[in-house]
Design a protein around this motif. Structure first.
Motif, mmCIF file in Angstrom:
data_model
loop_
_atom_site.group_PDB
_atom_site.id
_atom_site.type_symbol
_atom_site.label_atom_id
_atom_site.label_comp_id
_atom_site.label_asym_id
_atom_site.label_seq_id
_atom_site.Cartn_x
_atom_site.Cartn_y
_atom_site.Cartn_z
ATOM 1 N N UNK A 1 0.763 -1.252 0.085
ATOM 2 C CA UNK A 1 0.047 -0.054 -0.105
ATOM 3 C C UNK A 1 0.985 1.247 -0.016
ATOM 4 N N UNK A 2 0.609 2.104 -0.930
ATOM 5 C CA UNK A 2 1.463 3.427 -1.082
ATOM 6 C C UNK A 2 0.556 4.448 -0.963
ATOM 7 N N UNK A 3 1.175 5.733 -0.552
ATOM 8 C CA UNK A 3 0.562 7.148 -0.371
ATOM 9 C C UNK A 3 1.417 7.774 -1.515
ATOM 10 N N UNK B 1 4.419 15.198 -11.349
ATOM 11 C CA UNK B 1 4.600 13.928 -12.368
ATOM 12 C C UNK B 1 4.295 12.712 -11.376
ATOM 13 N N UNK B 2 3.423 13.059 -10.367
ATOM 14 C CA UNK B 2 2.754 11.914 -9.464
ATOM 15 C C UNK B 2 3.938 11.275 -8.840
ATOM 16 N N UNK B 3 4.493 11.849 -7.833
ATOM 17 C CA UNK B 3 5.672 11.244 -6.898
ATOM 18 C C UNK B 3 5.054 10.434 -5.757
ATOM 19 N N UNK B 4 5.850 9.566 -5.317
ATOM 20 C CA UNK B 4 5.279 8.753 -4.295
ATOM 21 C C UNK B 4 5.750 9.331 -2.908
ATOM 22 N N UNK B 5 4.911 9.259 -1.929
ATOM 23 C CA UNK B 5 5.387 9.739 -0.662
ATOM 24 C C UNK B 5 5.973 8.718 0.330
ATOM 25 N N UNK B 6 5.160 7.456 0.605
ATOM 26 C CA UNK B 6 5.535 6.444 1.399
ATOM 27 C C UNK B 6 4.684 5.398 0.892
ATOM 28 N N UNK B 7 5.385 3.992 1.228
ATOM 29 C CA UNK B 7 5.140 2.890 1.165
ATOM 30 C C UNK B 7 4.882 1.758 2.174
ATOM 31 N N UNK B 8 4.269 0.858 2.523
ATOM 32 C CA UNK B 8 4.364 -0.176 3.309
ATOM 33 C C UNK B 8 3.886 -1.544 2.535
ATOM 34 N N UNK B 9 5.201 -2.328 2.296
ATOM 35 C CA UNK B 9 5.101 -3.510 1.572
ATOM 36 C C UNK B 9 4.411 -4.512 2.596
ATOM 37 N N UNK B 10 4.129 -5.702 1.983
ATOM 38 C CA UNK B 10 3.692 -6.926 2.707
ATOM 39 C C UNK B 10 4.555 -7.393 3.916
ATOM 40 N N UNK B 11 5.716 -7.138 3.824
ATOM 41 C CA UNK B 11 6.708 -7.666 4.948
ATOM 42 C C UNK B 11 7.011 -6.776 5.918
ATOM 43 N N UNK C 1 -4.110 13.281 -1.986
ATOM 44 C CA UNK C 1 -3.176 12.066 -1.764
ATOM 45 C C UNK C 1 -4.024 10.824 -2.825
ATOM 46 N N UNK C 2 -3.348 10.052 -3.239
ATOM 47 C CA UNK C 2 -3.821 8.821 -3.854
ATOM 48 C C UNK C 2 -3.109 7.542 -3.429
ATOM 49 N N UNK C 3 -3.928 6.875 -2.624
ATOM 50 C CA UNK C 3 -3.609 5.524 -2.144
ATOM 51 C C UNK C 3 -3.730 4.544 -3.196
ATOM 52 N N UNK C 4 -2.607 3.569 -3.429
ATOM 53 C CA UNK C 4 -2.452 2.466 -4.131
ATOM 54 C C UNK C 4 -2.303 1.157 -3.635
ATOM 55 N N UNK C 5 -3.284 0.231 -3.664
ATOM 56 C CA UNK C 5 -2.840 -1.177 -3.289
ATOM 57 C C UNK C 5 -2.310 -1.930 -4.548
ATOM 58 N N UNK C 6 -1.212 -2.496 -4.635
ATOM 59 C CA UNK C 6 -0.772 -3.137 -5.400
ATOM 60 C C UNK C 6 -0.890 -4.755 -5.101
ATOM 61 N N UNK C 7 -1.282 -5.433 -6.406
ATOM 62 C CA UNK C 7 -1.031 -7.013 -6.362
ATOM 63 C C UNK C 7 -0.394 -7.455 -7.255
ATOM 64 N N UNK C 8 0.662 -8.187 -7.024
ATOM 65 C CA UNK C 8 1.422 -8.922 -8.174
ATOM 66 C C UNK C 8 1.457 -10.226 -8.145
ATOM 67 N N UNK C 9 1.474 -10.816 -9.515
ATOM 68 C CA UNK C 9 1.539 -12.504 -9.738
ATOM 69 C C UNK C 9 0.705 -13.293 -8.756
#
Length: 432
Positions: free
Chosen positions: A317-319, A325-335, A376-384
């Motif tokens: 999940x990233x803020x 140009x749509x920068x990232x502020x902070x993320x928390x990965x699964x681990x 802000x835009x929160x993004x939830x990523x799912x991979x593979x």
């Protein structure tokens, strides 16, 4: 060769991957006495759009601490190489599989739209080597983890055999970019995953070869004022859809809710990720609380193998900031995410509005809001996702309600005051 169905599936994946994972960076200028050949230009009359000419390999690198464009993931690093191929040319990448959660090679056209891609487990090893992303007995010797991938014009996407289409629509010549992604290296301080970057060369029709020396890794030219920075900024702005990022379903900053993104231009998307997003807006004393069930993943930071059967290879999940140009502020990965009974609770806030209980010791993960003068835009990523994990973002079809498809894995979001959270914890901020 891949079957027709497999090629069709790859084209669908490439075409459906609409959200940028920032592949943007700058040129690392070689020293004055470094002798490195330039990449050949596109011959006149080939119709190939121009990309930057460079004098060394992998000149572009992105991470939020370098150049922060197009929603980059903070737990990944990306290297990009522009290429210009005449008829019969092919770009050759010879490398070593990194010690990391994920890696891939992807080709893009000159506007940043995907052409073809190979994920780590689909890259066949060289003779005498094994692929640790697909073979349980691959061992730990990097010398036995070698691969060779070619990017060739005039072939179809999904051709297989470690071949990437270098031009769209099987054009005989043209220009584009090849991108190397590495997610969650075993040693966080080494973004390449403990191995050198792949060596690059161009093999020309007729048999001659132009070797390309890898760019130096150090130097201020890799920063925001580097020689390619302005070019890449303009590329982002030119290829963003009208009005920029167009939002997340019907969600608004005042009434947030996770949805599939409406539209994003061809900004170097990662074909192996799918996303949900929601806009959020800052108000002093207010926090955002996000909850859901956590998919399982191979925790390589604890030496778990990527071959372990899990629901996803990676999620986060990233803020981010809702402005070009749509920068990232902070993320928390699964681990990096604290769990309680298999579920996560995130708190997104400014440092001054961070509740005292928003700590991993209380099974709560805090994400920094970042700048407060833009939404802000929160993004939830799912991979593979695994084939039997039917609650992944990848399974949401056009027009479907994400909550219905994802079930307990769907992230809910609610605003709450810091005072209420401090008094009653997450239970004082009921989910919608």
């Amino acid at each position: 060769m891949h079957s027709f169905e497999a090629m069709h599936s790859l084209r669908q994946r490439l075409g459906a991957c609409f959200l940028a994972v920032g592949i943007l960076a700058v040129l690392a200028v070689p020293s004055a006495n470094a002798a490195v050949p330039a990449v050949p230009a596109v011959p006149a009359g080939t119709g190939g759009a121009s990309v930057p000419k460079v004098s060394c390999g992998w000149p572009a690198v992105v991470s939020p601490s370098r150049l922060n464009f197009a929603f980059p993931e903070t737990n990944a690093t990306y290297w990009v190489m522009p290429y210009q191929l005449a008829k019969g040319d092919q770009l050759v990448a010879e490398g070593t599989y990194p010690s990391a959660r994920f890696t891939s090679l992807t080709t893009y056209d000159s506007k940043g739209s995907p052409i073809d891609s190979l994920a780590d487990n689909a890259i066949a090893p060289s003779a005498g080597s094994k692929n640790p992303f697909s073979q349980a007995n691959a061992g730990t010797d990097p010398a036995q983890h070698r691969y060779r991938v070619i990017a060739r014009s005039g072939v179809e996407a999904g051709s297989g055999h470690n071949t990437l289409a270098a031009t769209a629509n099987s054009a005989a010549s043209g220009s584009g970019f090849i991108a190397l992604r590495i997610y969650v290296p075993d040693q966080p301080s080494d973004p390449t995953g403990g191995v050198p970057l792949p060596t690059l060369s161009i093999q020309h029709q007729g048999g001659s070869t132009s070797n390309i020396a890898t760019c130096p890794a150090a130097g201020s030219s890799q920063g925001p004022a580097g020689p390619l920075a302005d070019f890449l900024r303009q590329l982002v702005k030119s290829n963003a859809p009208p009005g920029g990022f167009e939002g997340c379903g019907k969600s608004t900053p005042s009434a947030p809710g996770f949805a599939v993104p409406n539209k994003v231009g061809g900004l170097f998307p990662n074909p192996y990720n799918k996303y949900l997003c929601t806009p959020i807006e800052y108000k002093s004393g207010r926090i955002a609380v996000i909850r859901g069930k956590a998919p399982t993943f191979p925790n390589t930071s604890l030496d778990q193998s990527v071959l372990t059967k899990t629901q996803l290879r990676y999620w986060s999940l990233c803020q981010n900031q809702w402005q070009l140009p749509y920068p990232s502020s902070s993320c928390a990965a699964d681990f990096q995410t604290a769990l309680k009974d298999g579920k996560y609770t995130y708190v997104v806030s400014t440092p001054q509005d961070r509740p005292a209980q928003a700590t991993t010791s209380h099974q709560i993960t805090w994400i920094s809001w970042g700048p407060t003068n833009v939404n802000g835009i929160l993004l939830l990523r799912n991979m593979l996702p695994a084939g039997d994990f039917h609650n992944a973002v990848q399974n949401i079809q056009k027009g479907q309600d994400p909550a219905t498809v994802m079930g307990p894995y769907y992230p809910t979001i609610t605003y709450c005051t810091k005072a209420a959270f401090d008094k009653g914890g997450p239970d004082a901020c009921p989910a919608p």
